[in-house]
Design a protein around this motif. Structure first.
Motif, PDB file in Angstrom:
ATOM      1  N   TRP A 105       0.826  -1.203   0.000  1.00 21.08           N
ATOM      2  CA  TRP A 105       0.000   0.000   0.000  1.00 21.08           C
ATOM      3  C   TRP A 105       0.865   1.260   0.000  1.00 21.08           C
ATOM      4  O   TRP A 105       0.461   2.293  -0.543  1.00 21.08           O
ATOM      5  CB  TRP A 105      -0.942   0.001   1.203  1.00 21.08           C
ATOM      6  CG  TRP A 105      -2.102  -0.923   1.003  1.00 21.08           C
ATOM      7  CD1 TRP A 105      -2.248  -2.188   1.482  1.00 21.08           C
ATOM      8  CD2 TRP A 105      -3.280  -0.651   0.236  1.00 21.08           C
ATOM      9  NE1 TRP A 105      -3.437  -2.728   1.069  1.00 21.08           N
ATOM     10  CE2 TRP A 105      -4.094  -1.807   0.309  1.00 21.08           C
ATOM     11  CE3 TRP A 105      -3.733   0.448  -0.491  1.00 21.08           C
ATOM     12  CZ2 TRP A 105      -5.336  -1.887  -0.328  1.00 21.08           C
ATOM     13  CZ3 TRP A 105      -4.956   0.372  -1.116  1.00 21.08           C
ATOM     14  CH2 TRP A 105      -5.746  -0.772  -1.034  1.00 21.08           C
ATOM     15  N   ASP A 128      -8.497  -5.124   2.788  1.00 24.78           N
ATOM     16  CA  ASP A 128      -8.177  -4.508   1.500  1.00 24.78           C
ATOM     17  C   ASP A 128      -9.386  -3.823   0.873  1.00 24.78           C
ATOM     18  O   ASP A 128      -9.270  -2.751   0.280  1.00 24.78           O
ATOM     19  CB  ASP A 128      -7.614  -5.559   0.537  1.00 24.78           C
ATOM     20  CG  ASP A 128      -6.171  -5.923   0.863  1.00 24.78           C
ATOM     21  OD1 ASP A 128      -5.539  -5.182   1.638  1.00 24.78           O
ATOM     22  OD2 ASP A 128      -5.689  -6.958   0.363  1.00 24.78           O
ATOM     23  N   SER A 184      -9.833  -0.535   2.445  1.00 31.88           N
ATOM     24  CA  SER A 184      -8.785   0.392   2.019  1.00 31.88           C
ATOM     25  C   SER A 184      -9.089   0.975   0.644  1.00 31.88           C
ATOM     26  O   SER A 184      -8.919   2.181   0.415  1.00 31.88           O
ATOM     27  CB  SER A 184      -7.433  -0.326   1.996  1.00 31.88           C
ATOM     28  OG  SER A 184      -7.073  -0.807   3.284  1.00 31.88           O
ATOM     29  N   ILE A 242      -3.265   4.757   5.160  1.00 29.68           N
ATOM     30  CA  ILE A 242      -3.553   3.319   5.014  1.00 29.68           C
ATOM     31  C   ILE A 242      -2.348   2.460   5.387  1.00 29.68           C
ATOM     32  O   ILE A 242      -2.460   1.587   6.273  1.00 29.68           O
ATOM     33  CB  ILE A 242      -4.042   3.014   3.585  1.00 29.68           C
ATOM     34  CG1 ILE A 242      -5.390   3.675   3.341  1.00 29.68           C
ATOM     35  CG2 ILE A 242      -4.139   1.512   3.358  1.00 29.68           C
ATOM     36  CD1 ILE A 242      -5.905   3.502   1.928  1.00 29.68           C
TER      37      ILE A 242
END
Length: 561
Positions: A16, A208, A211, A260
């Motif tokens: 990320w 995920d 995110s 994140i």
């Protein structure tokens, strides 16, 4: 101390973090979008006419699209090396243009200036290639959203850099060229060692989805904010203090996605990036499957040949179960000698292709010509939106140019998200999403052709969304069909469809129709026209270019598209 070091190492190798850094690079990578802002000062300083300036525009478009060298170097060099080459090209190309424009370097002939513009803008292809290659490899199960978000930020870079230029309050317009030369190079050099594959396919986490939702929210908020700021600064006089506040908010929206990887690093125990961030049973299965890919590569290609066609239509869990059963049967049959495994002549769909191998596949050329038709017709409208709005009686053409930039961004974001739903939830191939995007564009062309009241607003919306969606869907589809190993070269070949489509639709079809209709209208007003071959985009060799008024003039051009 050792624990802190381990946590920091896990943060640096978080996929990320790579994605967020790629977003920042893309935020300043679309330097070609600023050519319309720097071309007036080039024209004035060097005493160019419109025809000469158009040649610089062609050089800019070629630099933006010809990425063979970027694709090749991304396979030979580490990605930070390719980014460094792009930053140097950007700095040298536009930096030399700035020296010439400001009188700090001798004036060069037009062909030399075209080379400098080409070199400077070609640096953008290195930024795009490195960002896409690293992130598609790190997010192989989320290619659509990743490509859409990255391409979307590239589309917004022109508005972002313009806002930064406004807040710095340079004394002259030539300083924008200096910022275009130095700004992106500084950002890329600062982040180039972060952009790399980090084994992201082994870092899948349950969070995920959340995110990506957060990233999408930031993207939508950023697009709405930039549109509001552009309209406000265009319609009313804004103080410099307010401009500074606007820019601070802009930087906050750009920086906030870094939350994140920070939260993910804090909320979980740091683990070796080489380890699989999955439950233990899935780790073992993943390790076995990776070994199986190398040991039984030929068997897997047999599965593709032997599986029934209806398997592809099943939901993803059931489809994987059926394929696993077929693999087990083939392994057993091959071991007992009951099945003679065929030797392959080349890779199958989904495996790694070289560019040469892809060029002999019908699927690759179908994607190329689909992109040529979609992006070519869309780019024709985008490049001539000002003239189209004038022909329909609108005075403020700038608003449509700003609007289609935002719709283009939202199309890239939404196209990636939509294509991922098509693949993941409905088990349809991703090219279905390309067909939907082209249908949306077709409806937009109908609105432009009819010239109905308010058609400019609806047509701009549909064309912007459809055109942007192409650039999110096509790279993801190509990576799924032809693999990730040579993705840089494959992607940069597909980008050639953009200038090729623009040449066919704008330079050949639409411009010829526009010139013919303009000549007819000029004769009706007893004006002796002198036609230039570049008249459709307003690039005339004469001081008084031909103009068309009325929706019929563009009706024929758009119908031909």
């Amino acid at each position: 101390m050792g624990k802190l070091k381990e946590r920091f190492q896990a943060f640096v190798n978080n996929r990320w973090l790579v994605f967020v850094a790629a977003m920042w690079i893309q935020s300043c990578a679309g330097i070609g979008y600023l050519f319309g802002s720097i071309s007036p000062v080039i024209k004035t300083s060097l005493n160019y006419n419109q025809k000469q300036l158009s040649k610089l525009g062609v050089a800019k478009d070629l630099g933006d699209s010809v990425g063979f060298l970027a694709g090749t170097l991304s396979e030979i060099l580490p990605l930070w090396g390719a980014l460094l080459v792009g930053a140097l090209q950007n700095l040298i190309g536009y930096g030399w243009v700035w020296l010439v424009v400001t009188g700090r370097a001798p004036v060069l002939p037009l062909w030399a200036m075209c080379i400098l513009i080409f070199v400077g803008n070609n640096g953008e292809t290195y930024f795009n290639t490195a960002a896409l290659v690293s992130c598609v490899q790190n997010f192989p199960k989320s290619r659509g959203p990743v490509v859409g978000i990255l391409k979307g930020f590239a589309g917004l870079s022109g508005a972002i850099l313009t806002q930064i230029y406004t807040v710095i309050n340079f004394p002259d317009q030539a300083s924008l060229i200096f910022m275009v030369a130095v700004g992106p190079a500084m950002v890329v050099v600062a982040l180039m060692f972060i952009i790399r594959p980090v084994g992201g396919h082994r870092q899948v986490r349950p969070s995920d989805g959340l995110s990506f939702t957060f990233i999408y929210s930031v993207c939508l908020l950023l697009a709405a904010y930039l549109m509001g700021v552009m309209l406000l600064e265009d319609l009313v006089s804004v103080s410099h203090t307010l401009v500074i506040i606007f820019t601070v908010i802009l930087f906050f929206l750009l920086i906030i996605p870094i939350a994140i990887p920070i939260i993910l690093n804090i909320s979980e125990e740091p683990r070796d990036p080489a380890e699989v961030l999955l439950p233990k049973t899935e780790q073992q299965e993943a390790g076995k499957s990776e070994q199986g890919v190398h040991e039984h590569e030929v068997i897997f290609s047999e599965v593709e040949d032997e599986k029934p066609q209806e398997v592809d239509l099943l939901p993803a869990p059931e489809r994987q179960k059926r394929i696993a059963q077929l693999q087990a049967k083939l392994f057993q049959a091959a071991a007992e000698g009951a099945v003679r495994v065929k030797r392959r002549r080349g890779p199958h769909r989904g495996e790694d292709f070289t560019l040469t191998q892809a060029l002999i596949k019908a699927d690759f050329w179908l994607i190329f010509f689909s992109l040529l038709l979609g992006s070519g017709s869309g780019l024709t409208v985008i490049d001539n939106l000002g003239q189209m709005s004038q022909s329909l009686g609108y005075d403020n053409t700038h608003i449509f140019v700003s609007m289609i930039s935002i719709w283009n961004f939202l199309g890239r974001i939404g196209g990636g998200y939509f294509s991922e739903i098509v693949v993941r939830d409905y088990a349809y191939p991703r090219p279905i999403a390309i067909a939907v995007a082209q249908l949306v564009m077709a409806v937009g062309h109908v609105f432009f052709a009819m010239g109905w009241p308010g058609a400019m607003y609806i047509g701009t919306l549909l064309i912007g969304l459809g055109y942007g969606a192409h650039w999110a869907i096509v790279p993801a589809a190509a990576s799924e069909l032809f693999g990730l190993k040579k993705f840089g070269a494959l992607y940069n070949f597909l980008t050639l469809a953009n200038p090729a489509g623009s040449l066919v639709f704008s330079g050949v079809i639409a411009s010829s129709i526009y010139d013919r209709e303009a000549e007819k209208q000029a004769h009706l007003h007893d004006i002796q026209p002198q036609i230039s071959g570049l008249s459709f985009t307003g690039l005339f060799g004469q001081d008084e270019p031909l103009k068309c008024e009325g929706c019929r003039r563009f009706h024929l051009s758009v119908v031909s598209i």
